[in-house]
Design an enzyme around this catalytic site. Structure first.
Site, mmCIF file in Angstrom:
data_model
loop_
_atom_site.group_PDB
_atom_site.id
_atom_site.type_symbol
_atom_site.label_atom_id
_atom_site.label_comp_id
_atom_site.label_asym_id
_atom_site.label_seq_id
_atom_site.Cartn_x
_atom_site.Cartn_y
_atom_site.Cartn_z
ATOM 1 N N ALA A 13 0.807 -1.220 0.000
ATOM 2 C CA ALA A 13 0.000 0.000 0.000
ATOM 3 C C ALA A 13 0.840 1.269 0.000
ATOM 4 C CB ALA A 13 -0.924 0.006 1.217
ATOM 5 N N ARG A 18 10.226 7.451 -2.618
ATOM 6 C CA ARG A 18 11.612 7.574 -3.096
ATOM 7 C C ARG A 18 11.776 7.212 -4.570
ATOM 8 N NH1 ARG A 18 13.736 4.073 1.900
ATOM 9 N NH2 ARG A 18 11.505 3.564 1.945
ATOM 10 N N THR A 82 4.008 0.231 7.989
ATOM 11 C CA THR A 82 3.890 -1.203 7.725
ATOM 12 C C THR A 82 3.057 -1.917 8.801
ATOM 13 O OG1 THR A 82 6.085 -1.419 8.721
ATOM 14 C CG2 THR A 82 5.977 -1.472 6.328
ATOM 15 N N ASN A 173 17.019 -6.265 8.637
ATOM 16 C CA ASN A 173 15.699 -6.884 8.515
ATOM 17 C C ASN A 173 15.259 -6.824 7.054
ATOM 18 O OD1 ASN A 173 12.935 -7.539 8.825
ATOM 19 N ND2 ASN A 173 12.423 -5.369 9.153
ATOM 20 N N ARG A 337 4.434 -7.940 -37.502
ATOM 21 C CA ARG A 337 3.427 -7.373 -36.597
ATOM 22 C C ARG A 337 2.380 -8.407 -36.195
ATOM 23 N NH1 ARG A 337 1.783 -2.305 -39.860
ATOM 24 N NH2 ARG A 337 0.199 -2.226 -38.218
ATOM 25 N N SER A 409 8.599 -8.254 -59.101
ATOM 26 C CA SER A 409 9.084 -7.169 -58.241
ATOM 27 C C SER A 409 8.282 -5.894 -58.457
ATOM 28 C CB SER A 409 10.557 -6.892 -58.550
ATOM 29 O OG SER A 409 11.319 -8.018 -58.193
#
Ligand code: UD1
Ligand code: CA
Length: 472
Positions: A13, A18, A82, A173, A337, A409
């Site tokens: 959440a 940062r 947290t 941790n 494609r 061609s």
């Protein structure tokens, strides 16, 4: 030891301040999938029930990116830490007090199944109220520090709240925990926002459990890299680099050959079969499959593409959502494609673009062509510079070229149009009408010959003042 039933909560959440990005942190991609996807898959591999994800910042977007997966979502809004996040999911795990609870930060994409399973096992062996994953880092930086007295874990202190002495601790941790639910429920309510960030820290649970005389264990991650938590763009790139290396090593271990693997990107859901060869600077994305004996690259990018046995994709090709069948060859410099299918042993050469086109077995479009919305039968030859005019400014129209036809061609095929089996189209034709099987179609102005024209021109211009521009 009997396999205890597990349940899990993933914390996702947070804002990810940062990252300095408008996008929720857990949606930033690594190996073509969101950060959170890596964590969800690892946690899922232990089959926890229920598996809850706490979302908040951009909760709707995160939820819809992971819908239909059997995950339970809980809202934490606003995100106040947290510990607050785990409180938000309380009803979910309090409903199963007998099931051991895994809690994992949503920003740890390097965590592996084996490590999480080992953590659960260590927790059971220790008979602890909580067990956390720790890692010993050269530079523990902003991570929370694991404080011990003797061997036992006493507390976790966040870097911002730590003393100079505590900051020297290199055991951190990882944000990955196992809890017994009843003691957790007892202490969660005692969390207070008395810290530098004014948040409810999940990490304070350790101190509170210890204060009740309960034991907290820690398992040190065998590979400290697994503890990497992504908080910044640079950490995201580092996680991507480490995961890429791990993925490439697994692909090589399975028998595929990667040349200069540091330059090769293989997405999480890509399959590279044994004996396939991937050449430098190649990017394989989505659900791409490269079969045995196939060669791809260098400098190719394949998205959701299937490459068949012994097929080759040469230098600098882009292929998206298409199928290249066994023994076919594509490139160099081809653009294939979506919804295209290149038949067995067919050949698509340089500077050719295919869109929604099926090229039949053994057919060739070797040079400089655009083939769109076309169905091309087997053994067809499409000459250099052939173009399907599939778009009339409003709608797209189909072109059919049947078995064994020969397209000279520089032909333009104005769709909708069909060239029948075995028919020939003369070079330079603009084909606006269907060509019957076995016929020759010429759709160009007749050549005109003017004998002696050049000499006549010379005479006519002799004596005239020298012109700088060319006049005819
Ligand atoms: C956290 C730990 C730190 C540990 C580090 C490991 C705390 C207080 N600190 O710090 O000890 O070393 O992880 O990477 O737990 N989240 C929420 N709601 C919130 C806040 C965060 O769901 O209100 C989620 C985030 O989305 C993220 C995870 O929790 O996935 C961790 O949050 P983050 O802010 O990254 O914690 P760290 O400061 O890294
Ligand atoms: Ca973090």
């Amino acid at each position: 030891m009997t396999k205890a039933k597990l349940q899990a909560v993933i914390l996702a959440a947070g804002k990810g301040t940062r990252m300095k990005s408008a996008r929720a942190k857990v949606l930033h991609e690594v190996q073509g999938v969101p950060l959170l996807e890596h964590v969800v898959r690892t946690v899922e591999s232990l089959q926890p029930d229920p598996l809850t994800v706490v979302v908040g910042h951009q909760g709707d977007t995160v939820e819809s990116a992971f819908s239909g997966r059997g995950l339970g979502f809980v809202r934490q809004d606003p995100p106040l830490g947290t510990g607050h996040a785990l409180l938000a999911a309380r009803e979910r795990y309090a409903a199963h007090p007998d099931r051991t609870l895994l809690v994992v930060n949503g920003d740890v994409p390097l965590l592996r199944h084996e490590t999480l399973a080992a953590l659960v096992l260590a927790h059971q062996r220790a008979g602890a109220a909580a067990t956390l994953l720790s890692a010993v880092l050269e530079d523990p930086d902003a991570y929370g520090r694991v404080l011990r007295d003797g061997g036992a874990v006493r507390a976790i202190v966040e870097a911002r709240d730590a003393s100079a002495e505590e900051l020297k601790v290199r055991e951190i941790n990882a944000g990955i925990y196992v809890f017994e639910v009843p003691p957790l429920l007892e202490v969660l309510g005692e969390l207070r926002p008395q810290n530098a960030q004014g948040e409810l820290y999940l990490t304070d649970v350790v101190r509170l459990l210890r204060a009740r005389g309960l034991s907290v264990a820690a398992l040190e991650a065998p590979d400290p890299g697994e503890a990497l938590g992504v908080n910044t763009g640079a950490e995201l790139a580092e996680a991507a680099r480490l995961l890429r290396r791990r993925r490439n090593e697994a692909v090589m271990a399975s028998g595929a050959s990667l040349q200069d693997p540091d330059t090769i990107h293989i997405g999480l859901d890509v399959t590279v079969e044994p004996d396939a060869t991937i050449l430098p600077f190649t990017i394989l994305e989505g659900k791409t499959v490269v079969a045995a004996g196939a060669r791809v690259g260098p400098y190719a990018r394949l998205v959701d593409t299937q490459v068949g046995v012994d097929a080759q994709i040469l230098d600098h090709c882009l292929l998206r959502q298409c199928v290249v069948e066994a023994g076919a060859s594509v490139g160099p410099f081809a653009h294939i494609r979506p919804e295209s299918r290149i038949g067995p042993r067919a050949k698509v050469g340089n500077f050719v673009e295919l869109k929604k086109t099926h090229l039949g077995e053994g057919s060739k479009a070797p040079h400089l062509s655009y083939i769109g919305d076309a169905t091309v039968g087997p053994a067809v030859n499409i000459g250099a510079g052939t173009i399907t005019c599939n778009y009339d400014g409003t709608a797209k129209h189909p072109t059919r070229i049947e078995a064994g036809a020969f397209i000279g061609s520089d032909t333009t095929l104005v769709a909708p149009v069909t060239v029948g089996a075995g028919a020939y189209v003369g070079a330079g034709s603009a084909i606006t009408e269907d060509v019957p099987a076995g016929a020759l179609a010429l759709g160009r102005a007749r050549q005109v010959i003017k004998e002696g024209w050049a000499d006549a021109r010379k005479k006519a211009t002799a004596g005239a003042p020298a012109a700088h521009g060319r006049k005819t």
